[in-house]
Enzyme design. Sequence first.
Site, PDB file in Angstrom:
ATOM      1  N   LEU A   1       3.321   6.977  -2.075  1.00  0.00           N
ATOM      2  CA  LEU A   1       4.851   7.245  -2.866  1.00  0.00           C
ATOM      3  C   LEU A   1       5.476   7.664  -4.132  1.00  0.00           C
ATOM      4  O   LEU A   1       5.777   8.088  -4.673  1.00  0.00           O
ATOM      5  CB  LEU A   1       6.383   5.965  -2.145  1.00  0.00           C
ATOM      6  CG  LEU A   1       6.464   6.836  -0.792  1.00  0.00           C
ATOM      7  CD1 LEU A   1       6.710   5.314   0.067  1.00  0.00           C
ATOM      8  CD2 LEU A   1       6.948   7.777  -0.333  1.00  0.00           C
TER       9      LEU A   1
ATOM     10  N   PHE B   1       0.592  -1.371  -0.120  1.00  0.00           N
ATOM     11  CA  PHE B   1       0.026  -0.315   0.057  1.00  0.00           C
ATOM     12  C   PHE B   1       0.957   1.198  -0.125  1.00  0.00           C
ATOM     13  O   PHE B   1       0.205   2.584  -0.551  1.00  0.00           O
ATOM     14  CB  PHE B   1      -1.507  -0.108   1.186  1.00  0.00           C
ATOM     15  CG  PHE B   1      -0.517   1.150   2.725  1.00  0.00           C
ATOM     16  CD1 PHE B   1      -0.156  -0.123   3.362  1.00  0.00           C
ATOM     17  CD2 PHE B   1      -0.976   2.048   2.453  1.00  0.00           C
ATOM     18  CE1 PHE B   1       0.906   0.762   4.602  1.00  0.00           C
ATOM     19  CE2 PHE B   1      -0.277   2.648   3.894  1.00  0.00           C
ATOM     20  CZ  PHE B   1       0.509   2.200   4.833  1.00  0.00           C
ATOM     21  N   LYS B   2       2.209   1.243   0.618  1.00  0.00           N
ATOM     22  CA  LYS B   2       3.014   2.108   0.379  1.00  0.00           C
ATOM     23  C   LYS B   2       2.900   2.976  -1.494  1.00  0.00           C
ATOM     24  O   LYS B   2       3.350   4.017  -1.131  1.00  0.00           O
ATOM     25  CB  LYS B   2       4.327   1.953   1.091  1.00  0.00           C
ATOM     26  CG  LYS B   2       4.373   1.802   2.769  1.00  0.00           C
ATOM     27  CD  LYS B   2       5.021   1.635   3.273  1.00  0.00           C
ATOM     28  CE  LYS B   2       5.315   1.535   4.504  1.00  0.00           C
ATOM     29  NZ  LYS B   2       4.767   0.164   4.850  1.00  0.00           N
ATOM     30  N   ASP B   3       3.248   2.304  -1.604  1.00  0.00           N
ATOM     31  CA  ASP B   3       3.135   2.871  -3.497  1.00  0.00           C
ATOM     32  C   ASP B   3       1.606   3.494  -3.384  1.00  0.00           C
ATOM     33  O   ASP B   3       2.013   4.784  -4.133  1.00  0.00           O
ATOM     34  CB  ASP B   3       2.910   1.583  -4.509  1.00  0.00           C
ATOM     35  CG  ASP B   3       3.979   0.714  -4.167  1.00  0.00           C
ATOM     36  OD1 ASP B   3       5.267   1.275  -3.863  1.00  0.00           O
ATOM     37  OD2 ASP B   3       3.308  -0.340  -4.907  1.00  0.00           O
TER      38      ASP B   3
END
Length: 462
Positions: A114, A109-111
């Site tokens: 970021l 989920f950090k995509d």
Amino acid sequence: MRYLSTRGGVAPLAFKETVLSGLAEDGGLIVPELVPVLPEAEIGALRDLSYQELAFRVFRYFVDDIPREDLRRLINRAYATFTHPDITPVVKKGPVWILELFHGPTLAFKDLALQFLGHLFEYLLAERGERMNILGATSGDTGSAAIYGVRGKKNLAIFILHPHGRVSPVQALQMTTVTDPNVFNLAIEGTFDDCQAIVKRLFADLEFKRKYRLGAVNSINWARVMAQIVYYLWAYFRVAEAEGVERVRFSVPTGNFGDIFAGYLARRMLSGRIERLILATNENDILTRFVNRGDYSVREVVPTISPSMDIQVASNFERYLYYLWGEDPARVREAMERFGEEKRLEFSPEEIERVREDFLSASVTQEETLETIREFYRDTGYILDPHTAVGVRAALEFLEDYPVICLATAHPAKFPEAVSRALGFEPPVPEPLSDLTSKPRRVVLLPAEVEAVRRFISEHAL
Ligand SMILES: *Cc1c(COP(=O)(O)O)cnc(C)c1O
């Protein structure tokens, strides 16, 4: 929109300044001066938008210093790397809804934040005619998402330290197979703590920091929180319509409190249509103790099979305290100073009562996590990653009255060991991971010494 520090020691900032500065200069976190509440008519108008258009409309509440067309372009580029047309599809599995946040380039989920942040940094640096060198340490997940956000961007380079031989094979490959010239993977002969200590020392050296224009992309960056608000709204609209209800709950596997803080803001923007947020923790349960007993006291970090949640001091938690305490920066400053010394905060029954209007919480053991992966697969044929499984397990405790949307924060193929312990086989490997082993790698091995890293950066920085 102007931005303030939770500790009150900084003059109001514009959005663009908050993005490049990360942490506020008084040591506090940056928060918007007000949380917009969406008018009824606006909520109706947002329902059927594409993910990108919804992101644009949400960001416009918080960003008034970037021209509309530029903002649109940044959003479209950020989400062009996602492989699903809905960006974050939401699917019904058994008794819960699963919000799949793993269709970006690193399958976590950090995509979502970021990929956007990389384009935003590039845009702001070009505008100012500046360069920046991102420096960070990772024990796994965040590193690859940051690297994929920065790769190929102009005027931007990234140096990521990871402990050599101590990150999972998939995660090491995800990082080191990025061969863009602006990406530097530094494998450090030491532990993750060594990596973090080196990064901290270099940031504390103000002359070095200024000379090489060091920057960070950690989870306290306001733009990351903002980007994460979007998928709560997106999923709310879909599930409310499919279930024919007005109110839902979300279950959020939590570590640094960044993701669930975005959920808290979404809840306020939607005037409580998110009935409550279920804060799910693994055995590192400080936030569960906070919600259920008002006990926010630090214990030793326990390594688990959901490593991205192995956190005791949640870096975004201060933002919530700011709102819990009626936006009183003096109170936050005093409490955080006390917390720095005593490593604990206590809350009154009246405060806990208010916290429990926002959150429900459960802590999930590793045994229960494996059992959940096993039973969920048996009942639905769907494979959960261990982080998502923590959230699903917590959701099962709070299913009455409202549909629950569980955030799937990583693809199961990123954690084959845990899945295989639960199911007896490894999950099928999707495209972006399957050809990693055959790709060229770019990584430098360095001793766990500040000087070695300092020298490397000074030789390779932009
Ligand atoms: C980072 C991460 C989390 C925790 O998110 P926070 O914003 O730190 O609470 C959960 N699951 C996965 C897979 C992650 O990478």
